[in-house]
Design a protein around this motif. Structure first.
Motif, PDB file in Angstrom:
ATOM      1  N   GLY A  15      33.390  47.032  30.282  1.00 30.73           N
ATOM      2  CA  GLY A  15      34.117  46.912  31.551  1.00 30.73           C
ATOM      3  C   GLY A  15      35.072  45.732  31.551  1.00 30.73           C
ATOM      4  O   GLY A  15      34.888  44.764  30.812  1.00 30.73           O
ATOM      5  N   ILE A  16      36.117  45.837  32.381  1.00 30.11           N
ATOM      6  CA  ILE A  16      37.079  44.753  32.566  1.00 30.11           C
ATOM      7  C   ILE A  16      37.003  44.349  34.024  1.00 30.11           C
ATOM      8  O   ILE A  16      37.194  45.173  34.918  1.00 30.11           O
ATOM      9  CB  ILE A  16      38.500  45.200  32.182  1.00 30.11           C
ATOM     10  N   LYS A  17      36.687  43.061  34.277  1.00 31.02           N
ATOM     11  CA  LYS A  17      36.446  42.570  35.634  1.00 31.02           C
ATOM     12  C   LYS A  17      37.423  41.461  35.959  1.00 31.02           C
ATOM     13  O   LYS A  17      37.712  40.621  35.103  1.00 31.02           O
ATOM     14  CB  LYS A  17      35.014  42.034  35.765  1.00 31.02           C
ATOM     15  N   GLY A  18      37.915  41.437  37.196  1.00 33.47           N
ATOM     16  CA  GLY A  18      38.830  40.382  37.581  1.00 33.47           C
ATOM     17  C   GLY A  18      38.719  40.046  39.053  1.00 33.47           C
ATOM     18  O   GLY A  18      38.261  40.866  39.858  1.00 33.47           O
ATOM     19  N   CYS A  19      39.122  38.809  39.404  1.00 31.53           N
ATOM     20  CA  CYS A  19      39.065  38.385  40.797  1.00 31.53           C
ATOM     21  C   CYS A  19      39.789  37.054  40.940  1.00 31.53           C
ATOM     22  O   CYS A  19      39.960  36.309  39.967  1.00 31.53           O
ATOM     23  CB  CYS A  19      37.608  38.217  41.246  1.00 31.53           C
ATOM     24  N   THR A  20      40.225  36.760  42.176  1.00 28.26           N
ATOM     25  CA  THR A  20      40.661  35.408  42.465  1.00 28.26           C
ATOM     26  C   THR A  20      39.426  34.508  42.470  1.00 28.26           C
ATOM     27  O   THR A  20      38.313  34.961  42.755  1.00 28.26           O
ATOM     28  CB  THR A  20      41.372  35.329  43.832  1.00 28.26           C
ATOM     29  N   VAL A  21      39.631  33.231  42.132  1.00 27.89           N
ATOM     30  CA  VAL A  21      38.526  32.288  41.984  1.00 27.89           C
ATOM     31  C   VAL A  21      38.801  31.043  42.826  1.00 27.89           C
ATOM     32  O   VAL A  21      39.906  30.488  42.796  1.00 27.89           O
ATOM     33  CB  VAL A  21      38.360  31.877  40.498  1.00 27.89           C
ATOM     34  N   ASP A  22      37.808  30.634  43.587  1.00 31.90           N
ATOM     35  CA  ASP A  22      37.857  29.375  44.313  1.00 31.90           C
ATOM     36  C   ASP A  22      37.517  28.268  43.321  1.00 31.90           C
ATOM     37  O   ASP A  22      36.360  28.110  42.924  1.00 31.90           O
ATOM     38  CB  ASP A  22      36.851  29.398  45.473  1.00 31.90           C
ATOM     39  N   ILE A  33      36.992  43.251  41.100  1.00 31.75           N
ATOM     40  CA  ILE A  33      37.295  44.638  40.735  1.00 31.75           C
ATOM     41  C   ILE A  33      36.839  44.847  39.299  1.00 31.75           C
ATOM     42  O   ILE A  33      37.095  44.006  38.433  1.00 31.75           O
ATOM     43  CB  ILE A  33      38.802  44.934  40.865  1.00 31.75           C
ATOM     44  N   ARG A  34      36.145  45.955  39.065  1.00 27.57           N
ATOM     45  CA  ARG A  34      35.715  46.295  37.698  1.00 27.57           C
ATOM     46  C   ARG A  34      36.233  47.681  37.346  1.00 27.57           C
ATOM     47  O   ARG A  34      36.060  48.640  38.119  1.00 27.57           O
ATOM     48  CB  ARG A  34      34.192  46.286  37.585  1.00 27.57           C
ATOM     49  N   ASP A  55      47.489  43.300  39.831  1.00 19.32           N
ATOM     50  CA  ASP A  55      48.367  43.874  40.863  1.00 19.32           C
ATOM     51  C   ASP A  55      47.598  44.231  42.124  1.00 19.32           C
ATOM     52  O   ASP A  55      48.117  44.087  43.243  1.00 19.32           O
ATOM     53  CB  ASP A  55      49.078  45.121  40.332  1.00 19.32           C
ATOM     54  N   GLN A  56      46.356  44.717  41.965  1.00 21.99           N
ATOM     55  CA  GLN A  56      45.569  45.094  43.145  1.00 21.99           C
ATOM     56  C   GLN A  56      45.291  43.903  44.052  1.00 21.99           C
ATOM     57  O   GLN A  56      45.118  44.058  45.260  1.00 21.99           O
ATOM     58  CB  GLN A  56      44.250  45.745  42.720  1.00 21.99           C
TER      59      GLN A  56
END
Length: 253
Positions: A15-22, A33-34, A55-56
């Motif tokens: 899987g490829i996972k991404g997110c904004t990080v504090d 999102i995965r 982009d999402q």
């Protein structure tokens, strides 16, 4: 107070996972999102998914990306659990072109190193002294080594030879599942592996990461090793967080 935000993407074999990080708190800022890793996981196909995730979120700033590979100056020199066509690929340039960013605004880092950076940055302060090793137990075994909080990049201690075998073929978490091993039987294998590592670098602390860190109580007490072993605190979000932190360090480094 407005949070200082970064963005991380963690590329894995499944899987490829991404997110904004504090970056102040060291945690995800929103829901990650995965997306399943493309099969075959060739560079262009993976880059498409990374762009889709970024982009999402509508993210336009610098991005950190992990790969299960040895990375030097943005170039992949190994390919573990991803397509072999990654070998020799300038991943920083590839992701930069796809995301419309300068290569300097994309930091590509080994996945275990990223997880380690997250743990060292946001875990217990006491965990930064001396020689600290993060081991991620998953499909394989990843390693990240720190000396007084400073990363020694691209260690591949998951591939130590133990009893004539590549260690990760004996002691990865996937082996426990594939062979139906009990926690006790698997812990014996992990102990054998860690003892081999201990004889080489004599760590002061080992942090156990990967999905099995969620069940640390079932196997950490069973280990027969001389080094203190503690479970990772950021668990499966560590790669995303560490990738974002690596960008910040690159900007200030």
């Amino acid at each position: 107070m407005v949070a200082t935000l970064g963005f991380g993407v963690d590329v894995g074999g499944s899987g490829i996972k991404g997110c904004t990080v504090d970056l102040e708190a060291g945690k995800l800022h929103g829901e990650r999102i995965r997306i399943p890793t493309p099969d075959p996981s060739k560079p262009d196909a993976v880059a498409d998914v990374v762009k889709d995730i970024v982009d999402q979120f509508g993210w336009r700033g610098p991005v950190g990306v992990t790969l299960p590979a040895v990375i030097k100056r943005g170039v992949a020199y190994t390919a573990a659990n991803i397509d072999k066509s990654w070998l020799g690929t300038n991943a920083s340039e590839l992701f930069g072109e796809r995301l419309g960013l300068a290569p300097a605004d994309v930091v590509v880092i080994n996945d275990a190193d990223a997880a380690g950076i997250a743990e060292i940055s946001y875990g217990w302060p006491d965990d930064r002294e001396g020689v600290v090793v993060l081991l991620t137990f998953g499909t394989g075994i990843g390693s990240a080594v720190f000396v007084d909080g400073k990363l020694v990049p691209n260690t591949e201690f998951g591939h130590l030879e133990v009893d004539g075998h590549d260690a990760e073929t004996r002691a990865a978490a996937s082996v426990k599942d594939d062979k139906g091993l009990s926690w006790s039987d698997w812990a014996q294998r992990v102990s054998r592996y860690i003892r081999g590592l201990e004889d080489l670098i004599w760590p002061d602390l080992i942090i156990a990461g990967g999905g099995v860190s969620r069940k640390a109580d079932k196997w950490l007490p069973l280990l027969e090793v001389r080094t203190r072993v503690v479970p990772a605190e950021l668990r499966n979000d560590a790669g995303i967080v560490g990738a974002a932190v690596a960008v910040r360090e690159n900007m200030h480094g």
